[in-house]
Write a protein that holds these residues in place. Structure first.
Motif, PDB file in Angstrom:
ATOM      1  N   ARG A  87      37.179-135.884 -34.218  1.00  0.00           N
ATOM      2  CA  ARG A  87      36.189-135.083 -33.503  1.00  0.00           C
ATOM      3  C   ARG A  87      34.825-135.278 -34.140  1.00  0.00           C
ATOM      4  N   TYR A  88      33.846-135.615 -33.301  1.00  0.00           N
ATOM      5  CA  TYR A  88      32.512-135.912 -33.782  1.00  0.00           C
ATOM      6  C   TYR A  88      31.487-135.017 -33.087  1.00  0.00           C
ATOM      7  N   PRO A  89      30.323-134.843 -33.697  1.00  0.00           N
ATOM      8  CA  PRO A  89      29.255-134.121 -32.998  1.00  0.00           C
ATOM      9  C   PRO A  89      28.939-134.805 -31.671  1.00  0.00           C
ATOM     10  N   PRO A 140      32.913-124.553 -33.148  1.00  0.00           N
ATOM     11  CA  PRO A 140      31.597-124.916 -33.685  1.00  0.00           C
ATOM     12  C   PRO A 140      30.981-126.133 -32.991  1.00  0.00           C
ATOM     13  N   LEU A 141      31.813-127.116 -32.627  1.00  0.00           N
ATOM     14  CA  LEU A 141      31.315-128.286 -31.900  1.00  0.00           C
ATOM     15  C   LEU A 141      30.829-127.892 -30.510  1.00  0.00           C
ATOM     16  N   ILE A 142      31.598-127.034 -29.856  1.00  0.00           N
ATOM     17  CA  ILE A 142      31.217-126.568 -28.520  1.00  0.00           C
ATOM     18  C   ILE A 142      29.913-125.788 -28.583  1.00  0.00           C
ATOM     19  N   ASP A 143      29.795-124.919 -29.571  1.00  0.00           N
ATOM     20  CA  ASP A 143      28.579-124.112 -29.716  1.00  0.00           C
ATOM     21  C   ASP A 143      27.369-124.996 -29.958  1.00  0.00           C
ATOM     22  N   ARG A 144      27.550-126.029 -30.743  1.00  0.00           N
ATOM     23  CA  ARG A 144      26.458-126.959 -31.041  1.00  0.00           C
ATOM     24  C   ARG A 144      25.979-127.676 -29.775  1.00  0.00           C
ATOM     25  N   MET A 145      26.919-128.066 -28.933  1.00  0.00           N
ATOM     26  CA  MET A 145      26.549-128.749 -27.694  1.00  0.00           C
ATOM     27  C   MET A 145      25.935-127.791 -26.681  1.00  0.00           C
ATOM     28  N   LEU A 146      26.460-126.575 -26.612  1.00  0.00           N
ATOM     29  CA  LEU A 146      25.906-125.588 -25.683  1.00  0.00           C
ATOM     30  C   LEU A 146      24.489-125.207 -26.071  1.00  0.00           C
ATOM     31  N   GLY A 186      16.610-127.946 -35.345  1.00  0.00           N
ATOM     32  CA  GLY A 186      17.783-127.116 -35.085  1.00  0.00           C
ATOM     33  C   GLY A 186      18.595-127.561 -33.896  1.00  0.00           C
ATOM     34  N   TYR A 187      18.085-128.544 -33.151  1.00  0.00           N
ATOM     35  CA  TYR A 187      18.785-129.066 -31.976  1.00  0.00           C
ATOM     36  C   TYR A 187      19.214-130.517 -32.181  1.00  0.00           C
ATOM     37  N   ASP A 188      19.325-130.929 -33.439  1.00  0.00           N
ATOM     38  CA  ASP A 188      19.810-132.269 -33.782  1.00  0.00           C
ATOM     39  C   ASP A 188      18.900-133.386 -33.313  1.00  0.00           C
ATOM     40  N   PHE A 189      17.599-133.210 -33.522  1.00  0.00           N
ATOM     41  CA  PHE A 189      16.646-134.296 -33.313  1.00  0.00           C
ATOM     42  C   PHE A 189      16.330-134.910 -34.672  1.00  0.00           C
ATOM     43  N   LEU A 190      16.185-136.220 -34.700  1.00  0.00           N
ATOM     44  CA  LEU A 190      15.971-136.952 -35.943  1.00  0.00           C
ATOM     45  C   LEU A 190      14.576-137.574 -35.942  1.00  0.00           C
TER      46      LEU A 190
END
Length: 216
Positions: free
Chosen positions: A90-92, A113-119, A175-179
């Protein structure tokens, strides 16, 4: 409001729904229960389900193409009797997740936690330009480019310009996984296809990485 579609037994449906609401209690939920794939297909044409729970018998290419690959923001949960090794990975940003039906409570605790991150990426950023405010779904932003005193948002809906510093944008979107790969580029990690020594690739887009960031 998170819309959930379920095509499973009532027992499994109740347990998954309970764990979702318990682990992601800060979100509002709406769910629809189906007994036939044709009923789900009709409903799917009228409303957008962010999460779909299916029995493993529906994990076939035709259904995956119709209800998963054609819905790039959808999260798909398949319950299986036996979790194969490749299903355990399982990956981000992974949109298809497999759950061992014999231990749903533990499985849901692991994937929530993965679902919450994507939502979270379904939230909106209020973009301002010429005294006009436009909501942009964060998940729809591919990358942000700096041009002089402006930022250009490259999105599914086209390009949008805003007068703002890249430092401000980086602080917000972190906080939204932008690099922040380059002084001029802030990239949504979900769309990164690969990273090589000098470039980051987003589908057909190639962005540079400066020397000091090549460790990314």
């Amino acid at each position: 409001m998170i819309r959930l579609a379920i095509l499973e037994t009532e027992e499994v449906a109740k347990e998954v729904l309970f764990e979702l609401m318990r682990n992601l209690k800060d979100r509002e939920w709406s769910f629809s229960y189906f007994t036939r794939i044709t009923d789900f297909a009709k409903s799917d044409e009228k409303q957008d389900f962010q999460i779909v729970l299916f029995h493993e018998k529906f994990d076939i290419p035709r259904i995956t193409q119709a209800f998963v690959l054609s819905k790039p923001r959808r999260i798909m949960l398949y319950t299986v009797a036996h979790l194969k090794d490749e299903m355990k990975e399982r990956y981000p940003f992974q949109r298809i997740l497999y759950l061992d039906r014999t231990k749903l409570k533990e499985e849901m605790q692991a994937v929530c936690p993965l679902i919450d991150r994507m939502l979270k990426k379904e939230e909106e950023y209020l973009f301002h330009y010429n005294n006009v405010s436009i909501p942009l779904r964060i998940n729809d932003i591919f990358y942000i480019e700096k041009e002089d005193k402006y930022l250009i948002y490259h999105t599914r809906r086209g390009e949008f310009r805003e007068r703002k510093s890249m430092k401000e944008a980086a602080a917000f979107f972190e906080g939204y996984d932008f690099l922040w790969i380059h002084v001029s580029y802030l990239v949504n990690m979900q769309y990164i296809a690969k990273i090589q020594q000098e470039h980051v690739y987003l589908d057909h887009i190639e962005l540079p990485i400066p020397d000091q960031r090549k460790h990314l």
